[in-house]
Write an enzyme that holds these catalytic residues in place. Structure first.
Site, PDB file in Angstrom:
ATOM      1  CD  GLU A  31      -2.941   3.663  -4.946  1.00  0.00           C
ATOM      2  OE1 GLU A  31      -4.045   3.083  -4.979  1.00  0.00           O
ATOM      3  OE2 GLU A  31      -1.879   3.065  -4.823  1.00  0.00           O
TER       4      GLU A  31
ATOM      5  NE  ARG B 223      -4.298  -1.393   0.071  1.00  0.00           N
ATOM      6  CZ  ARG B 223      -4.478  -2.407  -0.783  1.00  0.00           C
ATOM      7  NH1 ARG B 223      -3.549  -2.705  -1.691  1.00  0.00           N
ATOM      8  NH2 ARG B 223      -5.591  -3.125  -0.760  1.00  0.00           N
TER       9      ARG B 223
ATOM     10  CG  HIS C 101      -3.400  -0.294  -6.381  1.00  0.00           C
ATOM     11  ND1 HIS C 101      -3.859   0.266  -5.214  1.00  0.00           N
ATOM     12  CD2 HIS C 101      -3.458  -1.637  -6.164  1.00  0.00           C
ATOM     13  CE1 HIS C 101      -4.177  -0.680  -4.347  1.00  0.00           C
ATOM     14  NE2 HIS C 101      -3.937  -1.857  -4.911  1.00  0.00           N
TER      15      HIS C 101
HETATM   16  N1  LIG Z   1      -0.734  -3.868  -5.423  1.00  0.00           N
HETATM   17  C1  LIG Z   1      -1.664  -4.799  -5.463  1.00  0.00           C
HETATM   18  O1  LIG Z   1      -2.315  -4.986  -6.477  1.00  0.00           O
HETATM   19  C2  LIG Z   1      -1.922  -5.655  -4.262  1.00  0.00           C
HETATM   20  C3  LIG Z   1      -2.511  -6.913  -4.435  1.00  0.00           C
HETATM   21  C4  LIG Z   1      -2.716  -7.712  -3.319  1.00  0.00           C
HETATM   22  C5  LIG Z   1      -2.362  -7.267  -2.052  1.00  0.00           C
HETATM   23  N2  LIG Z   1      -1.822  -6.033  -1.910  1.00  0.00           N
HETATM   24  C6  LIG Z   1      -1.417  -5.542  -0.575  1.00  0.00           C
HETATM   25  O2  LIG Z   1      -0.452  -6.447  -0.051  1.00  0.00           O
HETATM   26  C7  LIG Z   1      -0.736  -6.647   1.322  1.00  0.00           C
HETATM   27  C8  LIG Z   1      -0.190  -7.993   1.752  1.00  0.00           C
HETATM   28  O3  LIG Z   1      -0.976  -9.023   1.171  1.00  0.00           O
HETATM   29  P1  LIG Z   1      -0.987 -10.503   1.763  1.00  0.00           P
HETATM   30  O4  LIG Z   1      -2.062 -11.216   1.075  1.00  0.00           O
HETATM   31  O5  LIG Z   1       0.379 -11.080   1.707  1.00  0.00           O
HETATM   32  O6  LIG Z   1      -1.391 -10.228   3.263  1.00  0.00           O
HETATM   33  P2  LIG Z   1      -1.232 -11.214   4.479  1.00  0.00           P
HETATM   34  O7  LIG Z   1      -2.066 -10.657   5.576  1.00  0.00           O
HETATM   35  O8  LIG Z   1      -1.427 -12.627   4.061  1.00  0.00           O
HETATM   36  O9  LIG Z   1       0.309 -11.076   4.887  1.00  0.00           O
HETATM   37  C9  LIG Z   1       0.866  -9.894   5.398  1.00  0.00           C
HETATM   38  C10 LIG Z   1       2.046 -10.298   6.265  1.00  0.00           C
HETATM   39  O10 LIG Z   1       2.669  -9.090   6.709  1.00  0.00           O
HETATM   40  C11 LIG Z   1       3.079  -9.303   8.053  1.00  0.00           C
HETATM   41  N3  LIG Z   1       3.298  -8.017   8.709  1.00  0.00           N
HETATM   42  C12 LIG Z   1       2.403  -7.195   9.299  1.00  0.00           C
HETATM   43  N4  LIG Z   1       3.030  -6.106   9.795  1.00  0.00           N
HETATM   44  C13 LIG Z   1       4.344  -6.248   9.495  1.00  0.00           C
HETATM   45  C14 LIG Z   1       5.495  -5.447   9.734  1.00  0.00           C
HETATM   46  N5  LIG Z   1       5.451  -4.284  10.392  1.00  0.00           N
HETATM   47  N6  LIG Z   1       6.684  -5.878   9.257  1.00  0.00           N
HETATM   48  C15 LIG Z   1       6.785  -7.045   8.572  1.00  0.00           C
HETATM   49  N7  LIG Z   1       5.729  -7.870   8.362  1.00  0.00           N
HETATM   50  C16 LIG Z   1       4.521  -7.450   8.806  1.00  0.00           C
HETATM   51  C17 LIG Z   1       1.959 -10.132   8.672  1.00  0.00           C
HETATM   52  O11 LIG Z   1       2.408 -10.806   9.826  1.00  0.00           O
HETATM   53  C18 LIG Z   1       1.628 -11.076   7.526  1.00  0.00           C
HETATM   54  O12 LIG Z   1       2.361 -12.281   7.598  1.00  0.00           O
HETATM   55  C19 LIG Z   1      -2.258  -6.528   1.428  1.00  0.00           C
HETATM   56  O13 LIG Z   1      -2.670  -6.159   2.717  1.00  0.00           O
HETATM   57  C20 LIG Z   1      -2.574  -5.471   0.410  1.00  0.00           C
HETATM   58  O14 LIG Z   1      -2.583  -4.217   1.036  1.00  0.00           O
HETATM   59  C21 LIG Z   1      -1.598  -5.226  -2.980  1.00  0.00           C
HETATM   60  O1  LIG Z   2      -5.851  -5.657  -1.933  1.00  0.00           O
HETATM   61  C1  LIG Z   2      -5.935  -6.102  -3.058  1.00  0.00           C
HETATM   62  O2  LIG Z   2      -6.457  -7.205  -3.306  1.00  0.00           O
HETATM   63  C2  LIG Z   2      -5.366  -5.350  -4.220  1.00  0.00           C
HETATM   64  O3  LIG Z   2      -4.732  -4.188  -3.816  1.00  0.00           O
HETATM   65  C3  LIG Z   2      -6.376  -5.134  -5.300  1.00  0.00           C
HETATM   66  O4  LIG Z   2      -5.766  -5.428  -6.517  1.00  0.00           O
HETATM   67  C4  LIG Z   2      -6.919  -3.769  -5.323  1.00  0.00           C
HETATM   68  O5  LIG Z   2      -7.684  -3.595  -6.474  1.00  0.00           O
HETATM   69  P1  LIG Z   2      -8.984  -2.660  -6.464  1.00  0.00           P
HETATM   70  O6  LIG Z   2      -9.859  -3.178  -5.406  1.00  0.00           O
HETATM   71  O7  LIG Z   2      -8.531  -1.287  -6.103  1.00  0.00           O
HETATM   72  O8  LIG Z   2      -9.561  -2.799  -7.808  1.00  0.00           O
END
Ligand SMILES: NC(=O)c1ccc[n+]([C@@H]2O[C@H](COP(=O)([O-])OP(=O)(O)OC[C@H]3O[C@@H](n4cnc5c(N)ncnc54)[C@H](O)[C@@H]3O)[C@@H](O)[C@H]2O)c1
Ligand SMILES: O=C(O)[C@H](O)[C@H](O)COP(=O)(O)O
Length: 380
Positions: free
Chosen positions: A236, A207, A253
Site C-alpha cells: 500500500e 495488514r 484499507h
Molecule cells: N483494515 C482496517 O481498517 C483495520 C482496522 C483496525 C485494525 N486493523 C488491523 O487489525 C489488527 C488487529 O487488530 P486488533 O485490534 O484485534 O489487535 P489486538 O492486538 O487487540 O489483537 C490481535 C490478536 O492477534 C493475536 N496474534 C498475534 N500474533 C498472532 C499469530 N501469529 N497468530 C494468531 N494470533 C496472533 C494476539 O495475541 C492478539 O490477541 C491491527 O493490528 C491492525 O493492523 C485493520
Molecule cells: O489500524 C487501524 O486502526 C486501521 O488500519 C486504520 O483504519 C487505518 O487507517 P489510516 O490510519 O490509514 O487512516
C-alpha cells in the site's frame, strides 16, 4: 507548544488546537524537516515513525489514532524516551461490520448460507474477539487461533494449520509483526494458501503483508474456486491490479473506516495527551460527535428474520460500494502512480459511514427478528 498532525485525523481543531500551535500535513508527506520545532506528533497509519524521522527533533509525544502500530518503531521510540499512545479497539466494530458484509456478499454470490459456514478467526484480540462474540450470538460455528492467548493458559484455541484444514472461511485479525515465535509477516504463505479447503473464503482486513500477495496471485491463477476479500495490500498504497481483478472483493484499507471508529481514535489520543501533560480532559466525544440516531429502516410487518438481518446489515454498511469504487479507480489508472494516488484519494474522501449502534430500526419487529438483529449488534 507545537503540534504536527496528519490532516486526515478528524476533529483535529476541536480536540488539539487548545494545546498550542497546530499544523497539519498529509500523513505520507511528514518529514524530519517539518518536525524541527514540534513537541507533539499525531499520526494515522501511513506515517512511518522511527529514528530516521525523529532523531534530533524535540518530539516527545507520538499519538497514533489507529489500532495498528506497525508503522511505529516502538523499540526505538522507547529507547529514545518518547511517549507513545495508540487507540486500541477504536474502530474494531467497523471491521466487524466490514467482515459481516463480506460474508453476506460472498454467501449471496456463491448461493451459500454464510451462517452455516464454519468461520476461522485468526488473531482474537479487539477485532477478532468482537467478531467471535457477534458470530457466536448469531449461532455461527467458529474456530479460533491465537497462540499467544493459548500460551497464557486460555483455552478454546486451535493451531493455524488445524484452522486452515477445518474452516470454510478464514478471517485474519493479527497485528503485523516480523520477529518472534509468532511473527505474522507472510503468515499465509504459498504452502498455507495451497492448504485452504476447496471453495474456501479468505478475508484479510489486518495488514497486507500478513498474506504473501505474490503467492496469493499465483494461487488464485490455479484455484478460481477460492473467494478472496482483500481490504489491505502488501505494498500500500500500491495495489497489484492483477491480484485485485482476481479478488471477489477489493477495498482500499477502509474496513475500520466508520466515522464512529475514527472519532473514537481522536478522542483516545486526546485523552492520552492530556494524561501525558497532566492536564484534565475537559472535552468529550459526546460533546463533539455528530448526532448518532438517524431514523431509517422501517420494518414492514411480517418480515422474515433472515431477510431482515441481511437488509439491516446492508443498510448499515455495504462492502460492494467500496469494491465498486476501488475497481472504478483501478480501471481508470493506467500507471502505478495513479493507482497510489487513487488509493489514497478513496480513503481521504471516504463517505460518511456510521456503525449500527448509531442507527435506529423502527417498526414492528417479530420477536425472532428482534433477537437476531440484537445479536448482530443493532439496538432495537
Ligand atoms: N483494515 C482496517 O481498517 C483495520 C482496522 C483496525 C485494525 N486493523 C488491523 O487489525 C489488527 C488487529 O487488530 P486488533 O485490534 O484485534 O489487535 P489486538 O492486538 O487487540 O489483537 C490481535 C490478536 O492477534 C493475536 N496474534 C498475534 N500474533 C498472532 C499469530 N501469529 N497468530 C494468531 N494470533 C496472533 C494476539 O495475541 C492478539 O490477541 C491491527 O493490528 C491492525 O493492523 C485493520
Ligand atoms: O489500524 C487501524 O486502526 C486501521 O488500519 C486504520 O483504519 C487505518 O487507517 P489510516 O490510519 O490509514 O487512516
Amino acid at each position: 507548544m507545537q503540534l504536527l498532525a496528519d490532516e486526515n485525523i478528524p476533529l483535529l481543531d476541536e480536540y488539539f488546537a487548545g494545546f498550542g500551535s497546530l499544523r497539519r500535513l498529509p500523513g505520507r508527506q511528514i518529514s524530519r524537516a517539518d518536525l524541527q520545532h514540534t513537541e507533539v506528533l499525531l499520526v494515522r497509519s501511513v506515517t512511518r515513525v522511527d529514528r530516521a524521522l525523529l532523531e534530533g527533533t524535540p518530539v516527545r509525544f507520538v499519538g497514533t489514532c489507529t489500532i495498528g502500530t506497525d508503522h511505529l518503531d516502538l523499540d526505538w521510540l522507547a529507547s529514545a524516551g518518547i511517549h507513545v499512545a495508540s487507540a486500541p479497539g477504536c474502530n474494531a466494530r467497523g471491521v466487524v461490520e466490514y467482515v459481516l458484509s463480506c460474508l453476506l456478499t460472498l454467501g449471496e454470490r456463491t448461493a451459500t448460507d454464510w451462517r452455516r459456514q464454519r468461520i476461522g478467526i485468526v488473531g482474537v484480540g479487539e477485532v477478532g474477539g468482537r467478531l467471535y462474540a457477534t458470530l457466536q450470538a448469531l449461532g455461527v460455528d467458529c474456530l479460533r487461533c491465537d497462540p499467544l492467548r493459548a500460551e497464557r493458559g486460555e483455552s478454546g484455541f486451535v493451531s493455524l494449520d488445524q484452522l486452515i484444514a477445518e474452516a470454510d472461511v478464514l478471517s485474519l485479525h493479527v497485528p503485523l509483526t516480523s520477529s518472534g515465535a509468532y511473527a505474522t509477516r507472510h503468515l499465509l504463505d504459498a504452502g498455507r494458501l495451497a492448504a485452504l479447503r476447496p471453495g474456501a473464503w479468505l478475508i484479510n482486513s489486518s495488514r497486507g503483508p500478513v498474506v504473501d500477495n505474490a503467492a496469493l496471485l499465483a494461487c488464485l491463477q490455479q484455484r478460481p474456486d477460492l473467494q478472496v476479500a482483500l481490504d489491505v495490500w502488501e505494498h500500500e498504497p500500491e495495489v497489484d491490479p492483477q491480484l485485485a481483478a482476481r479478488c471477489a472483493l477489493a477495498t482500499p484499507h477502509i474496513a475500520g473506516y466508520s466515522l464512529d471508529g475514527k472519532l473514537r481514535g481522536s478522542d483516545m489520543i486526546y485523552r492520552a495527551l492530556c494524561q501525558h501533560l497532566q492536564q484534565p480532559a475537559s472535552l468529550s466525544l459526546q460533546q463533539l460527535a455528530p448526532d448518532s440516531g438517524h431514523t431509517c429502516l422501517q420494518v414492514a410487518a411480517g418480515s422474515e428474520a433472515d431477510w431482515l438481518l441481511a437488509r439491516a446489515l446492508r443498510w448499515v454498511y455495504d462492502v460492494r460500494d467500496d469494491d465498486a469504487r476501488m475497481r472504478a479507480m483501478l480501471g481508470q489508472a493506467t500507471e502505478a502512480a495513479q493507482r497510489r494516488s487513487g488509493f489514497d484519494r478513496l480513503r481521504r474522501d471516504y463517505p460518511l459511514r456510521r456503525e449500527c449502534a448509531a442507527l435506529d430500526l423502527q417498526g414492528e419487529l417479530p420477536p425472532a427478528a428482534r433477537q437476531l438483529l440484537r445479536a448482530a449488534g443493532f439496538s432495537c
